[in-house]
Design an enzyme around this catalytic site. Structure first.
Site, PDB file in Angstrom:
ATOM      1  N   THR A 185      45.222  -0.191  23.590  1.00  0.00           N
ATOM      2  CA  THR A 185      44.207  -1.125  24.058  1.00  0.00           C
ATOM      3  C   THR A 185      44.831  -2.149  24.997  1.00  0.00           C
ATOM      4  OG1 THR A 185      42.951  -0.872  22.016  1.00  0.00           O
ATOM      5  CG2 THR A 185      42.622  -2.918  23.234  1.00  0.00           C
ATOM      6  N   ARG A 213      31.204   5.055  16.967  1.00  0.00           N
ATOM      7  CA  ARG A 213      32.018   3.998  16.366  1.00  0.00           C
ATOM      8  C   ARG A 213      32.272   2.881  17.362  1.00  0.00           C
ATOM      9  NH1 ARG A 213      37.389   1.628  17.506  1.00  0.00           N
ATOM     10  NH2 ARG A 213      38.138   0.765  15.540  1.00  0.00           N
ATOM     11  N   GLY A 215      34.544  -0.698  17.826  1.00  0.00           N
ATOM     12  CA  GLY A 215      35.687  -1.407  17.280  1.00  0.00           C
ATOM     13  C   GLY A 215      35.603  -2.900  17.472  1.00  0.00           C
ATOM     14  N   ASP A 216      36.745  -3.550  17.356  1.00  0.00           N
ATOM     15  CA  ASP A 216      36.787  -5.011  17.455  1.00  0.00           C
ATOM     16  C   ASP A 216      36.703  -5.524  18.877  1.00  0.00           C
ATOM     17  OD1 ASP A 216      39.934  -5.964  18.281  1.00  0.00           O
ATOM     18  OD2 ASP A 216      39.648  -3.915  17.597  1.00  0.00           O
ATOM     19  N   THR A 235      44.619  -6.573  19.474  1.00  0.00           N
ATOM     20  CA  THR A 235      44.851  -5.138  19.536  1.00  0.00           C
ATOM     21  C   THR A 235      45.382  -4.672  18.189  1.00  0.00           C
ATOM     22  OG1 THR A 235      46.070  -3.369  20.665  1.00  0.00           O
ATOM     23  CG2 THR A 235      47.183  -5.488  20.473  1.00  0.00           C
ATOM     24  N   GLY A 236      45.163  -3.398  17.894  1.00  0.00           N
ATOM     25  CA  GLY A 236      45.617  -2.857  16.624  1.00  0.00           C
ATOM     26  C   GLY A 236      44.524  -2.072  15.940  1.00  0.00           C
ATOM     27  N   LYS A 237      44.410  -2.188  14.625  1.00  0.00           N
ATOM     28  CA  LYS A 237      43.400  -1.474  13.869  1.00  0.00           C
ATOM     29  C   LYS A 237      42.114  -2.284  13.863  1.00  0.00           C
ATOM     30  CE  LYS A 237      42.609   1.040   9.573  1.00  0.00           C
ATOM     31  NZ  LYS A 237      43.160   1.432   8.260  1.00  0.00           N
ATOM     32  N   GLY A 238      41.130  -1.796  14.595  1.00  0.00           N
ATOM     33  CA  GLY A 238      39.914  -2.564  14.827  1.00  0.00           C
ATOM     34  C   GLY A 238      39.186  -2.976  13.573  1.00  0.00           C
TER      35      GLY A 238
END
Length: 314
Positions: A185, A213, A215-216, A235-238
């Site tokens: 991202t 889906r 995300g964040d 950034t990372g796991k939404g």
């Protein structure tokens, strides 16, 4: 007080033995995009213009998970999303489910400036892009051989892949080399010498994500936020970032608790989000810049008007 800028290209389990042919193009892009942002700030462009300009450049680079490099859904399609926010007015725009728009961040800005809404998604967002003459291409433009292989690998492992996470070994599947199973991202935050702030984030989401889906990244207050105190891009796991409302929590800790930018971001990264899930970049109205993460690494770059400059991964 002086200007400051930071940008990222994704966080996750980035192996320290990532080979030069995979590392160097990303580092080169970060250097180039950082210089573009610096030049724009020195030319007195607004932070909103700066973050859009930088994120567009990152979207156009196939080494990152946004725009041209967007990863694929479980159906082998792209669904891109982006958000942009102006700190002084709290005006913001977001988009999701894009399949043909070359630069999602610019469409997000048009949503902010040319509609009464904050968020458009899927066919409605695509129709708005066509109405406004935004550059579009056939969706096959975004489906690269590298991301087809990433999807195949994720399906074989029966999992989704977050930024740079290495998949579990699967028999009879050729792995993407050296853990390069995902690409990251992108985002940018900036503050000018007058204290105006802005943030922007763009992504293709997760490898093998379910169709539909979200995300964040496009969720204001989760992956992207800016007000009169700070600007944040995550950034990372939404899913973890959404649950922790990471970007807004940073601003709230500064606003309600009087914490500094570093104190606020350190707390959120260490206490609010699970280990291995989150990275962020942030700048404050005072010209501070921070880039904390609780993952193995995060592709990032930052600079301040007084001459500090950094491009780093781990």
């Amino acid at each position: 007080m002086g200007w400051a800028i930071a940008l990222h290209g994704g966080a996750g389990d980035i192996p320290r033995d990532l080979p030069p042919e995979l590392r160097q193009p990303r580092e080169a892009c970060l250097h180039r995009c950082l210089q573009i942002g610096i030049d724009a700030l020195n030319s007195h462009k607004s932070p909103l213009d700066v973050v859009e300009l930088v994120v567009r450049e990152l979207e156009n680079d196939p080494h990152f998970n946004a725009g041209r490099g967007s990863v694929l859904t479980s159906n082998g399609t792209v669904e891109m999303e982006a958000c942009i926010m102006d700190g002084s007015t709290k005006k913001c725009g977001a988009v999701s489910g894009l399949t043909t728009v070359v630069n999602a961040v610019s469409l997000a800005r048009l949503v902010m400036e040319k509609t009464p809404h904050v968020y458009l998604a899927f066919e409605g967002a695509e129709a708005f892009a066509r109405e406004k003459g935004v550059e579009t291409v056939d969706s096959n433009h975004f489906i690269t051989p590298q991301n087809i292989e990433r999807l195949k690998q994720a399906k074989a492992a029966n999992r989704v892949q977050v930024d740079y996470t290495q998949p579990a070994p699967v028999v009879d599947v050729t792995p993407v080399p050296n853990g390069d199973s995902q690409i990251g991202t992108v985002g940018c935050v900036a503050v000018d010498s007058y204290g105006n702030l802005a943030a922007a984030t763009s992504t293709g989401g997760l490898v093998n994500k379910m169709v539909g889906r979200i995300g964040d990244t496009p969720l204001v207050g989760a992956g992207t936020y800016a007000n009169k105190l700070c600007a944040v891009s995550c950034t990372g796991k939404g899913e973890a970032i959404i649950r922790a409302t990471v970007a807004r929590d940073v601003a709230a800790l500064m606003e309600y608790k009087g914490l500094t930018l570093k104190e606020a971001t350190d707390y959120v990264i260490k206490e609010s989000t699970p280990e291995g899930t989150t990275g962020l970049i942030a700048v404050s109205v005072a010209g501070e810049v921070v880039t904390p993460f609780n993952t193995t690494g995060m592709f990032r770059a930052c600079a301040t008007q007084d001459g500090n400059r950094e491009v780093a991964i781990w």
